[in-house]
Each structure stands twice: as C-alpha cells, then as structure tokens.
Design a protein around this motif. Structure first.
Motif, short mmCIF file in Angstrom:
data_model
loop_
_atom_site.label_atom_id
_atom_site.label_comp_id
_atom_site.label_asym_id
_atom_site.label_seq_id
_atom_site.Cartn_x
_atom_site.Cartn_y
_atom_site.Cartn_z
N GLN A 22 146.32 100.94 -4.26
CA GLN A 22 144.93 101.38 -4.25
C GLN A 22 144.37 101.37 -2.83
N ARG A 23 143.67 102.45 -2.46
CA ARG A 23 142.98 102.49 -1.17
C ARG A 23 141.74 101.63 -1.26
N LEU A 24 141.48 100.89 -0.20
CA LEU A 24 140.30 100.02 -0.19
C LEU A 24 139.05 100.78 0.20
N GLU A 25 138.00 100.55 -0.55
CA GLU A 25 136.68 101.08 -0.26
C GLU A 25 135.77 99.87 -0.04
N SER A 26 134.71 100.05 0.69
CA SER A 26 133.80 98.95 0.98
C SER A 26 133.27 98.31 -0.31
N ALA A 41 145.16 77.77 7.55
CA ALA A 41 144.87 78.20 6.18
C ALA A 41 143.89 79.36 6.17
N ALA A 42 142.88 79.31 7.02
CA ALA A 42 141.89 80.40 7.10
C ALA A 42 142.54 81.70 7.57
N ALA A 43 143.51 81.60 8.45
CA ALA A 43 144.16 82.79 9.01
C ALA A 43 144.97 83.56 7.98
N ARG A 44 145.24 82.98 6.83
CA ARG A 44 146.00 83.68 5.78
C ARG A 44 145.17 84.74 5.08
N TYR A 45 143.85 84.71 5.29
CA TYR A 45 142.94 85.61 4.58
C TYR A 45 142.21 86.51 5.55
N LEU A 46 141.75 87.66 5.06
CA LEU A 46 141.05 88.61 5.91
C LEU A 46 139.61 88.18 6.13
N ALA A 47 139.24 88.09 7.39
CA ALA A 47 137.89 87.69 7.76
C ALA A 47 136.90 88.79 7.39
N ALA A 48 135.70 88.39 7.02
CA ALA A 48 134.67 89.34 6.61
C ALA A 48 134.31 90.30 7.73
N ASP A 49 134.43 89.89 8.97
CA ASP A 49 134.06 90.78 10.07
C ASP A 49 135.06 91.92 10.27
N GLY A 50 136.16 91.93 9.53
CA GLY A 50 137.13 93.01 9.60
C GLY A 50 136.95 94.07 8.52
N ARG A 51 135.91 93.93 7.72
CA ARG A 51 135.67 94.84 6.60
C ARG A 51 135.57 96.30 7.03
N ALA A 52 134.79 96.60 8.05
CA ALA A 52 134.60 97.99 8.48
C ALA A 52 135.91 98.63 8.92
N ALA A 53 136.75 97.88 9.61
CA ALA A 53 138.04 98.42 10.06
C ALA A 53 138.95 98.75 8.89
N LEU A 54 138.88 97.95 7.82
CA LEU A 54 139.73 98.19 6.65
C LEU A 54 139.27 99.39 5.84
N THR A 55 137.97 99.56 5.74
CA THR A 55 137.45 100.59 4.83
C THR A 55 136.90 101.82 5.54
N GLY A 57 138.12 102.74 8.93
CA GLY A 57 138.94 103.03 10.11
C GLY A 57 139.66 104.36 9.99
N ALA A 58 140.32 104.74 11.07
CA ALA A 58 141.07 106.00 11.11
C ALA A 58 142.22 105.98 10.11
N GLN A 59 142.82 104.83 9.90
CA GLN A 59 143.92 104.69 8.95
C GLN A 59 143.44 103.85 7.78
N PRO A 60 143.30 104.43 6.58
CA PRO A 60 142.81 103.66 5.45
C PRO A 60 143.75 102.52 5.07
N ALA A 61 143.18 101.46 4.58
CA ALA A 61 143.96 100.32 4.13
C ALA A 61 144.27 100.48 2.64
N VAL A 62 145.46 100.05 2.26
CA VAL A 62 145.86 100.07 0.86
C VAL A 62 146.37 98.70 0.46
N MET A 63 146.28 98.44 -0.83
CA MET A 63 146.78 97.18 -1.37
C MET A 63 148.30 97.26 -1.50
N THR A 64 148.99 96.23 -1.06
CA THR A 64 150.44 96.18 -1.22
C THR A 64 150.84 95.42 -2.47
#
Length: 86
Positions: A22-26, A41-55, A57-64
């Motif tokens: 699935q492609r990620l949308e905001s 432990a915190a580094a294992r998860y995506l920080a909230a400040d990276g939301r815009a880049a994931l949803t 960005g030039a390359q869409p993010a998808v769930m693996t």
C-alpha cells in the motif's frame, strides 16, 4: 538522543490497518508520543517529523509488510525504493 527521560518522542503510527504494498498517504498516519527506554529503541520507528517526506516526497513510500491500526510504524515496514513501488 533523548534529552529528558520523561519526555516522549513523537513517532508515526497507523491510523487504520495498512497492507503490504500500500502507498502511504498522509491520512493513513497519526502522530503519537511514546516514552522509549533509550535512543536505540526510538530509532526503530519513524519520527513524526518525517511524515511529509514519506507522503509528499518525489518517491512515494509503500508498506513492505502489513501494520495494524494503532501500531507504531517501524522503519523496516516502509520503503521508498523504486523497486518496491508499483
């Protein structure tokens, strides 16, 4: 680095179940604040400040892999690799 052990870290979580491929949308994501035991432990998860880049960005993010509603979004569950984006 966690400056204050009582301070929480804002990370991304799934608002609804997310399927592998699935492609990620905001709107798929929400922000939650979590108190992790350490920076590793915190580094294992995506920080909230990276939301815009994931949803947005030039390359869409998808769930693996699938992620359940309310589950924190692990870095390993998301890809922006062109090979993973159909």
């Amino acid at each position: 680095v966690l400056a204050d052990e009582d301070a929480g870290v804002p990370v991304l979580a799934a608002r609804d179940p997310l399927a592998a491929g699935q492609r990620l949308e905001s709107d798929d994501l929400t922000t939650v604040t979590v108190r992790f035991p350490d920076a590793e432990a915190a580094a294992r998860y995506l920080a909230a400040d990276g939301r815009a880049a994931l949803t947005g960005g030039a390359q869409p993010a998808v769930m693996t892999r699938a992620v359940e509603a309310g589950e924190l979004l692990p870095r390993t569950a998301v890809s922006t690799s062109a090979a993973d984006v159909a």
